[in-house]
Write an enzyme that holds these catalytic residues in place. Structure first.
Site, mmCIF file in Angstrom:
data_model
loop_
_atom_site.group_PDB
_atom_site.id
_atom_site.type_symbol
_atom_site.label_atom_id
_atom_site.label_comp_id
_atom_site.label_asym_id
_atom_site.label_seq_id
_atom_site.Cartn_x
_atom_site.Cartn_y
_atom_site.Cartn_z
ATOM 1 N N LYS A 22 0.841 -1.217 0.000
ATOM 2 C CA LYS A 22 0.000 0.000 0.000
ATOM 3 C C LYS A 22 0.868 1.255 0.000
ATOM 4 O O LYS A 22 0.654 2.169 -0.794
ATOM 5 C CB LYS A 22 -0.916 -0.039 1.235
ATOM 6 C CG LYS A 22 -1.640 1.255 1.550
ATOM 7 C CD LYS A 22 -2.720 1.020 2.581
ATOM 8 C CE LYS A 22 -2.306 1.288 4.014
ATOM 9 N NZ LYS A 22 -2.112 2.703 4.378
ATOM 10 N N SER A 23 1.842 1.321 0.893
ATOM 11 C CA SER A 23 2.688 2.521 0.986
ATOM 12 C C SER A 23 3.439 2.751 -0.321
ATOM 13 O O SER A 23 3.539 3.884 -0.811
ATOM 14 C CB SER A 23 3.717 2.360 2.101
ATOM 15 O OG SER A 23 3.085 2.398 3.346
ATOM 16 N N ARG A 27 3.213 5.839 -3.278
ATOM 17 C CA ARG A 27 4.397 6.606 -3.700
ATOM 18 C C ARG A 27 4.652 6.422 -5.179
ATOM 19 O O ARG A 27 5.038 7.362 -5.889
ATOM 20 C CB ARG A 27 5.619 6.166 -2.886
ATOM 21 C CG ARG A 27 5.547 6.662 -1.432
ATOM 22 C CD ARG A 27 6.372 5.773 -0.531
ATOM 23 N NE ARG A 27 6.499 6.291 0.822
ATOM 24 C CZ ARG A 27 5.559 6.219 1.769
ATOM 25 N NH1 ARG A 27 4.378 5.651 1.500
ATOM 26 N NH2 ARG A 27 5.768 6.703 2.979
ATOM 27 N N ARG A 122 -8.206 12.950 12.061
ATOM 28 C CA ARG A 122 -6.772 12.616 12.234
ATOM 29 C C ARG A 122 -5.886 13.868 12.246
ATOM 30 O O ARG A 122 -6.205 14.860 11.607
ATOM 31 C CB ARG A 122 -6.377 11.613 11.150
ATOM 32 C CG ARG A 122 -7.260 10.368 11.306
ATOM 33 C CD ARG A 122 -6.998 9.321 10.303
ATOM 34 N NE ARG A 122 -5.669 8.748 10.444
ATOM 35 C CZ ARG A 122 -5.215 7.794 9.637
ATOM 36 N NH1 ARG A 122 -5.981 7.327 8.675
ATOM 37 N NH2 ARG A 122 -4.010 7.319 9.807
ATOM 38 N N SER A 170 6.805 9.695 11.720
ATOM 39 C CA SER A 170 5.737 9.427 10.751
ATOM 40 C C SER A 170 6.303 9.462 9.343
ATOM 41 O O SER A 170 6.820 10.490 8.891
ATOM 42 C CB SER A 170 4.639 10.491 10.887
ATOM 43 O OG SER A 170 3.888 10.561 9.685
ATOM 44 N N ASP A 320 1.544 -0.444 11.955
ATOM 45 C CA ASP A 320 0.244 -0.855 11.399
ATOM 46 C C ASP A 320 -0.173 -2.254 11.857
ATOM 47 O O ASP A 320 -1.245 -2.734 11.482
ATOM 48 C CB ASP A 320 0.300 -0.825 9.864
ATOM 49 C CG ASP A 320 0.301 0.603 9.339
ATOM 50 O OD1 ASP A 320 -0.142 1.516 10.056
ATOM 51 O OD2 ASP A 320 0.759 0.801 8.193
ATOM 52 N N ARG A 351 -6.952 2.903 17.832
ATOM 53 C CA ARG A 351 -6.723 1.446 17.885
ATOM 54 C C ARG A 351 -6.460 0.935 19.286
ATOM 55 O O ARG A 351 -6.486 -0.282 19.499
ATOM 56 C CB ARG A 351 -5.591 1.051 16.927
ATOM 57 C CG ARG A 351 -6.058 1.062 15.485
ATOM 58 C CD ARG A 351 -5.035 0.525 14.515
ATOM 59 N NE ARG A 351 -5.593 0.565 13.176
ATOM 60 C CZ ARG A 351 -4.879 0.653 12.061
ATOM 61 N NH1 ARG A 351 -3.567 0.690 12.120
ATOM 62 N NH2 ARG A 351 -5.475 0.669 10.887
ATOM 63 N N ARG A 398 -8.020 -2.610 9.276
ATOM 64 C CA ARG A 398 -7.106 -3.548 9.944
ATOM 65 C C ARG A 398 -7.747 -4.181 11.181
ATOM 66 O O ARG A 398 -7.458 -5.321 11.525
ATOM 67 C CB ARG A 398 -5.798 -2.852 10.310
ATOM 68 C CG ARG A 398 -5.026 -2.366 9.093
ATOM 69 C CD ARG A 398 -3.556 -2.134 9.426
ATOM 70 N NE ARG A 398 -2.938 -1.229 8.478
ATOM 71 C CZ ARG A 398 -2.540 -1.548 7.250
ATOM 72 N NH1 ARG A 398 -2.739 -2.776 6.798
ATOM 73 N NH2 ARG A 398 -1.975 -0.666 6.471
#
Ligand code: S3P
Length: 443
Positions: A22-23, A27, A122, A170, A320, A351, A398
């Site tokens: 995903k990351s 990108r 967020r 981050s 994650d 979470r 998730r």
């Protein structure tokens, strides 16, 4: 939305090939959109969150097409991006919002970036301060959240070289600053408080930029203009998706599975270290490189697990994976502890609170701390079963997958409400579990 019903007890057997990371998918498409020429990206992750990025880029005139999981992007250079007509809808995807903000800041394009009510919860101030240090005019809404507004500037006006300390570990914030830095008039030096994922650094290096990494400091040396060649690459499988299958096989008696071509970047594989420390048998075969990233095949066998404690730098290397970790911890002998993980409250759900709440519904003894939680293993459970237990993923893909995985080794059926949210990152998750032998079905 539909519910996912999981019947425990069937061992998992067989082989899995994962969807693209995903990351790296985010990108890859963004850099391809900034590049000049036709890029081709194989094993692209086609899912809810990458759809958000693709649509936002289309809103700026970027042309792309998907052929199965091959993404082709006709890049005209970032100079050709047009200012979006209305707010860019990043839906549920913080990666889309934060990375796009960095690229738009490099281009000097005015824009408003917004998203779902979940995304509006967020934190975005963490993005504003480091970008402002480079000369970006950017503001959040009251409360430091989305929508965020980039004011724009004449395209000939560059940002400043600067030395910036990031407020949190981050990779989204680091990547946004690195992307903005492409238009700086001198080197940009970033200090991180922890070891966040380094995919952006690797990709920029692969595209010809000088990016030096030393410990927790990254220095980007921009050129006299933003110039990126097209990309031609295949993406590794997503370790964060593999995480659910790894835990599923470890906790379901009789299981033995192989997962092919899993991304094994050290900044991402903290869960593997944690699970091995718990006694999990995970063997890596055929280590190699794909798309500038280390990958390997994983062989996982059912293993009785013992409790562990997670804190310090390991937290960001498995940021994650705490939902998947929680499913392993509830099956481990003893009490597992997580600390230094306050960032978990700023994810797709809080979470810490949502895991503690849903595991408690299952009768698992858990306690909440400001920066983590404790989960007791089966000896301390108080399951009032065999009636099926119904759990809620709090709109978090998730969490939904972790609760389903926990159901594979639970003494009663588990029903995960609103499980369609899984398609945000792993649309084939349920089908993959079923092919491996799990009894899972949508109601
Ligand atoms: C990501 C970084 C992490 C991670 C997210 C993807 C990225 O977020 O949780 O799923 O692609 O850079 P933070 O940067 O907010 O820690």
């Amino acid at each position: 939305m539909s519910s996912l019903r999981v019947i425990p007890g069937s061992p998992l057997k067989g082989e899995v090939v994962l969807p693209g990371d995903k990351s790296i998918s985010h990108r890859a498409v963004l850099l391809a959109a900034m590049a000049e020429g036709q890029s081709s990206i194989d094993n692209f992750l086609v899912s809810g969150v990458t759809e958000a990025m693709l649509q936002a880029l289309a809103g700026m005139g970027v042309e792309w097409r998907l052929d199965g999981t091959r993404l082709v992007v006709n890049g005209q250079g970032i100079q050709a991006w047009r200012a979006p007509e209305g707010p860019l809808d990043c839906r549920n995807s913080a990666t889309t919002l934060r990375l796009l903000a960095g690229a738009l800041a490099a281009a000097g394009i005015p824009a408003v970036l917004d998203g779902s009510s979940g995304l509006r919860r967020r934190p975005m101030q963490r993005l504003v301060d480091p970008l402002a240090a480079l000369g970006v005019a950017i503001e959040t809404s009251a409360g430091g959240t989305a929508p965020i507004r980039l004011i724009g500037r004449p395209r000939s006006q560059r940002l400043h070289g600067a030395e910036v300390s990031l407020p949190v570990a981050s990779a989204q914030v680091k990547s946004a600053v690195l992307l903005a830095s492409l238009s700086a008039d001198g080197p940009v030096v970033l200090h991180e408080p922890g070891p966040s994922r380094d995919h952006t650094e690797r990709m920029l290096r692969g595209l010809g930029y000088r990016v030096d990494s030393a410990g927790l400091t990254v220095t980007l040396h921009p050129g006299s203009e933003i110039r990126l060649p097209p990309l031609s690459m295949s993406l590794p499988g997503d370790f964060s998706s593999a995480a659910f299958l790894i835990v599923a096989a470890l906790i379901t008696p009789g299981s033995a599975i192989t997962i092919r071509q899993v991304g094994l970047n050290d900044t991402r594989t903290g869960l593997m270290d944690a699970l091995r420390a718990m006694g999990g048998q995970i063997d890596v075969h055929d280590r190699r490189e794909v798309g500038g990233e280390p990958v390997g095949d994983l062989a996982i066998h059912y293993s009785p697990l013992k409790a562990t404690s997670i804190s310090g730098p390991l937290v960001v290397r498995m940021i994650d994976e705490f939902p998947a970790f929680a499913a392993a911890a509830m099956l481990a002998q003893g009490a597992s502890l997580v600390r230094d993980a306050g960032e978990l409250r700023a994810k797709e759900s809080d979470r810490i609170a949502s895991l503690v709440q849903e595991l408690s519904v299952m009768g698992v003894a858990t306690t909440e701390a400001p920066d983590g939680f404790t989960i007791a293993g089966p000896a301390a459970w108080q399951p009032s079963h065999p009636a099926p237990v119904v759990v809620d993923p709090h709109g978090d893909h998730r969490l939904a997958m972790a609760l389903a995985v926990a159901g594979l080794a639970f003494p009663a059926p588990v029903v995960v409400r609103d499980a369609g949210i899984i398609a945000e990152s792993y649309p084939d998750f349920t089908e993959t579990l079923r092919r491996l032998g799990a009894q899972v079905s949508f109601d």
